[in-house]
Design an enzyme around this catalytic site. Sequence first.
Site, PDB file in Angstrom:
ATOM      1  N   PRO A   2       0.821  -1.220   0.000  1.00  0.00           N
ATOM      2  CA  PRO A   2       0.000   0.000   0.000  1.00  0.00           C
ATOM      3  C   PRO A   2       0.853   1.267   0.000  1.00  0.00           C
ATOM      4  O   PRO A   2       1.806   1.387   0.760  1.00  0.00           O
ATOM      5  CB  PRO A   2      -0.818  -0.110   1.294  1.00  0.00           C
ATOM      6  CG  PRO A   2      -0.201  -1.189   2.090  1.00  0.00           C
ATOM      7  CD  PRO A   2       0.669  -2.015   1.210  1.00  0.00           C
ATOM      8  N   GLU A   3       0.525   2.178  -0.890  1.00  0.00           N
ATOM      9  CA  GLU A   3       1.143   3.505  -0.902  1.00  0.00           C
ATOM     10  C   GLU A   3       0.015   4.520  -0.724  1.00  0.00           C
ATOM     11  O   GLU A   3      -1.087   4.149  -0.336  1.00  0.00           O
ATOM     12  CB  GLU A   3       1.935   3.702  -2.200  1.00  0.00           C
ATOM     13  CG  GLU A   3       3.091   2.697  -2.304  1.00  0.00           C
ATOM     14  CD  GLU A   3       4.026   2.940  -3.496  1.00  0.00           C
ATOM     15  OE1 GLU A   3       4.053   4.068  -4.008  1.00  0.00           O
ATOM     16  OE2 GLU A   3       4.704   1.985  -3.904  1.00  0.00           O
ATOM     17  N   HIS A  95      -6.294 -13.962   8.218  1.00  0.00           N
ATOM     18  CA  HIS A  95      -5.228 -13.103   8.732  1.00  0.00           C
ATOM     19  C   HIS A  95      -5.752 -11.880   9.462  1.00  0.00           C
ATOM     20  O   HIS A  95      -5.122 -10.825   9.466  1.00  0.00           O
ATOM     21  CB  HIS A  95      -4.275 -12.670   7.609  1.00  0.00           C
ATOM     22  CG  HIS A  95      -3.744 -13.805   6.791  1.00  0.00           C
ATOM     23  ND1 HIS A  95      -3.002 -14.823   7.340  1.00  0.00           N
ATOM     24  CD2 HIS A  95      -3.864 -14.092   5.472  1.00  0.00           C
ATOM     25  CE1 HIS A  95      -2.677 -15.679   6.385  1.00  0.00           C
ATOM     26  NE2 HIS A  95      -3.184 -15.260   5.253  1.00  0.00           N
ATOM     27  N   ARG A 114       1.581 -10.486   6.515  1.00  0.00           N
ATOM     28  CA  ARG A 114       3.011 -10.543   6.829  1.00  0.00           C
ATOM     29  C   ARG A 114       3.408  -9.766   8.079  1.00  0.00           C
ATOM     30  O   ARG A 114       4.576  -9.775   8.465  1.00  0.00           O
ATOM     31  CB  ARG A 114       3.823 -10.075   5.615  1.00  0.00           C
ATOM     32  CG  ARG A 114       3.630 -11.039   4.436  1.00  0.00           C
ATOM     33  CD  ARG A 114       4.531 -10.711   3.290  1.00  0.00           C
ATOM     34  NE  ARG A 114       5.936 -10.794   3.653  1.00  0.00           N
ATOM     35  CZ  ARG A 114       6.936 -10.386   2.884  1.00  0.00           C
ATOM     36  NH1 ARG A 114       6.683  -9.862   1.719  1.00  0.00           N
ATOM     37  NH2 ARG A 114       8.175 -10.494   3.295  1.00  0.00           N
TER      38      ARG A 114
END
Length: 274
Positions: A2-3, A95, A114
């Site tokens: 994500p940016e 997750h 992650r």
Amino acid sequence: MPELPEVELAARSLRRWAGDRTLVAVEAEPTRVLRPAGPAALRPLVGARLGEVRRIGKNLLLGFEGARGPVGAWSHLGMTGKWLRRAPGEPPPRHSRLRLRLDDGATLHYVDQRLFGRFRMVPHARFDEVPELAALGPDPLEQGIDGRRLADMLARTSRPVKVALLDQALLPGVGNIYACEALFRARIDPRRPARSLARAEVDRLARAVLASMRASLRQLEQRRGDVTYVEEGAPNPFAVYDRAGERCPRCGRAKIERVALGGRGTFFCPRCPR
Ligand SMILES: [Zn+2]
């Protein structure tokens, strides 16, 4: 990863889902997302009402009104983080690391495969005391880009312009993808020393950064839903990013090349820069 556009979409989603809503329960797994605290630190959020959701670069600043005054939370999506909403009765996503249960029965899940993301309480919502936010430049989308400031900062370094752009003190929210896309759009070779850019090139780059981000934001808004950013396996929406060996979409002659700059994959057309 994500940016800025992806995090902006997360901010808009959180406002829409939870603006003015009260948290009836908060649950979290004891993962490193919460570091240095653990799930117990989130207790002040129970009974709190979400007010403002701000974004600076890739950072989400959540302002709550708690029973004992303002409470803040800082959320950073890291590499694989995202916020998802689940209606009552819907199964949780995979997750899920953190769950905010709302007074309308819905649950907001912070999902992060992650675990490079962060979620941390900010006492009294004093976001100016968060060390990770202190060095950020002005948000390009919210405040625009000051060409003179950007030119001054680029002039101070001989690092490749692509590497310099990743410094969040310049244009927070610009990461590897949008640095590549903006330099391509501005026809600037990413390997050039940052201080070699003429002022007109810096201005072109500033416009290109905003144009690349706005174009992505429009695309993301159109296919809103579960997917809050481009995931592995999804079609590549970018002009040069991750397109090594493909024909340049502008000149149609050269093939997109990949080099490592500052250890990060950098994609560019060797022919287009002028
Ligand atoms: Zn080209």
